[in-house]
Enzyme design. Sequence first.
Site, PDB file in Angstrom:
ATOM      1  N   GLU A  15      -4.485   2.449  -4.392  1.00  0.00           N
ATOM      2  CA  GLU A  15      -3.464   1.715  -4.227  1.00  0.00           C
ATOM      3  C   GLU A  15      -2.179   0.793  -3.676  1.00  0.00           C
ATOM      4  O   GLU A  15      -1.301   0.889  -3.033  1.00  0.00           O
ATOM      5  CB  GLU A  15      -2.508   3.185  -2.799  1.00  0.00           C
ATOM      6  CG  GLU A  15      -3.319   3.310  -1.888  1.00  0.00           C
ATOM      7  CD  GLU A  15      -4.589   3.886  -1.595  1.00  0.00           C
ATOM      8  OE1 GLU A  15      -4.327   4.235  -0.195  1.00  0.00           O
ATOM      9  OE2 GLU A  15      -5.677   3.651  -3.116  1.00  0.00           O
TER      10      GLU A  15
ATOM     11  N   ASP B 173       0.920  -0.964   0.060  1.00  0.00           N
ATOM     12  CA  ASP B 173      -0.002  -0.210  -0.224  1.00  0.00           C
ATOM     13  C   ASP B 173       0.462   1.274  -0.421  1.00  0.00           C
ATOM     14  O   ASP B 173       1.924   1.918   0.729  1.00  0.00           O
ATOM     15  CB  ASP B 173      -0.433   0.107   0.913  1.00  0.00           C
ATOM     16  CG  ASP B 173      -1.964   1.300   0.997  1.00  0.00           C
ATOM     17  OD1 ASP B 173      -2.842   1.178   0.605  1.00  0.00           O
ATOM     18  OD2 ASP B 173      -1.715   2.466   2.191  1.00  0.00           O
ATOM     19  N   ILE B 174       0.567   2.236  -0.774  1.00  0.00           N
ATOM     20  CA  ILE B 174       1.207   3.652  -1.162  1.00  0.00           C
ATOM     21  C   ILE B 174       1.163   4.061  -0.101  1.00  0.00           C
ATOM     22  O   ILE B 174      -0.072   4.922   0.529  1.00  0.00           O
ATOM     23  CB  ILE B 174       0.561   4.013  -2.144  1.00  0.00           C
ATOM     24  CG1 ILE B 174       1.391   3.318  -3.961  1.00  0.00           C
ATOM     25  CG2 ILE B 174       1.806   5.498  -2.376  1.00  0.00           C
ATOM     26  CD1 ILE B 174       1.069   4.167  -4.492  1.00  0.00           C
TER      27      ILE B 174
END
Length: 391
Positions: A309, A265-266
Site C-alpha cells: 500500500e 502509505d494508505i
Amino acid sequence: MNLENLKKFFGFPLDKKYKENVERELCNYLYHTGKIICIIIIISQLIMMISISARDGGPFATPRRQWYFCMYIILFCISLIFMLVFSYLWNKKKEHCTYYINLWVIYVTFFCLWGCVITLLDQLGGNDLSVFSYIMLTAAAFSVLKLGQSIIVFGGCFLFLNLLLPGIQTVSGNEFSNIVNTFFITSLAIFISTMLYRSRVFTYYDKMLIHQQYEEISHMNNLLNLKVMTDDLTKMNNRRYLEDVLQKKLKTHTKQEPITGMMIDIDYFKQFNDTYGHQKGDYCLQNIAKVILDFTNSENSHAIRYGGEEFFICLFNCDEENAKLKSEYLRKIIEYCNFERDDVPSKCVTVSIGVHTKKVEELITLNEFISYCDKALYIAKEQGRNRVEFY
C-alpha cells in the site's frame, strides 16, 4: 499469365502498396544522380562546342559541321534547363515522385534520340555506329526504366535510326549489318535498363522492409520494457522503474535544483483488507493510484508503486516550500475523494506522507533519499496518521 502479373512484368514488379515508398527512393536517386549526369553532359557538350569552333573554318564551315554544332548546343541547353527545372521542382514538391520519374523518362528519350541524330550525321562520313552504341548503353545505365518503358524508348530509337539510315548512309551494302548491330545494342540496353531498375526497386524494397521490421522490433521492445516497469494492478511505474530509470536520472541530474521525494502509505490498509476483502483492497489501491497519477502528470514528476500500500513520488525542481504545499494538497485530495470505509473514525480512506527535499548542495544516494522519506513517513504514522511530516 493474368493481367496483374503482366503489368508487374512490364511495369512495377511489386504490389501497388509499396509503389509510393519505393518511387520516393527512386526519385531521391534520380535527383542526386541526375544532377551529376547532367553536369557531365553539359561540360562535355561545352568542350565539343569549343573544340569544333577551334577547327579551321569554325563551326559553320560545312553544313554537316553546322548540324553537329547545333546538336551540341541543343543537348547543352536541354540538359541545363532540365537540371534547373528538376532541382527547382524537387525543392518545391518532393511528394510528386511519379511526375519526376516521368520527367526523367522524357529526358532519357530525348538523349537517346539525340544520339540517333548524331549517328545519322556520322553516317554521312562513313559507317560509324559508336555514338548510338555508347549513348544507348549510357542511358540504360543511369535511367530507371521499367521493361515496358525500355522497350518503347530504346525500341523506338532503334526504329527511328533504321528507318532513316538507308537514305543517309554513304557506304552501300551495310543495311543488314547495321540492323543487326543496332538490334544487339538495343536489346542489350533494354536488358541492362530493366535489370538495373528491378535491382534498385528490390534493394529499396528490402531496405524498407528492414526499416519496418526494425521499427516493429523497437516498438515491441518498448512495450516489453513498459510492461516490465509497470505495475499490473495500478498501471503505475514499479520498483524496477525506480531502480533502472529513476536511479540513473538522479545520478545524471546535474542541474542546480532541489529534488523532493514523498513516501505515501494508505492508513490502516491491512485492517481495510481484513474488513472488506482483498478485491475491495485492490479497488482501493487503484483509486489512490489514479489520484496520484493525476497529481504527477508533468515530465518532472515520477510516481511509483513502491510495494503493498506504499507509493513513492519523486519531484524534480521542487524546493521544500513547494513540497509542503504539494504534499498537503495531495493528502487533502485523497481525503476529499471520500473513498468510504466504516472501520475508522474518519469514515474514509486517508494517507500518511513522509517527505524529504534534497537540497542543491546535498549529495545522497537513491537508497538514502528513500530512507529519509521513509523515516518521515514513520513519524507521520506515530503522530496519528492522515498527515504530512518532513525529515
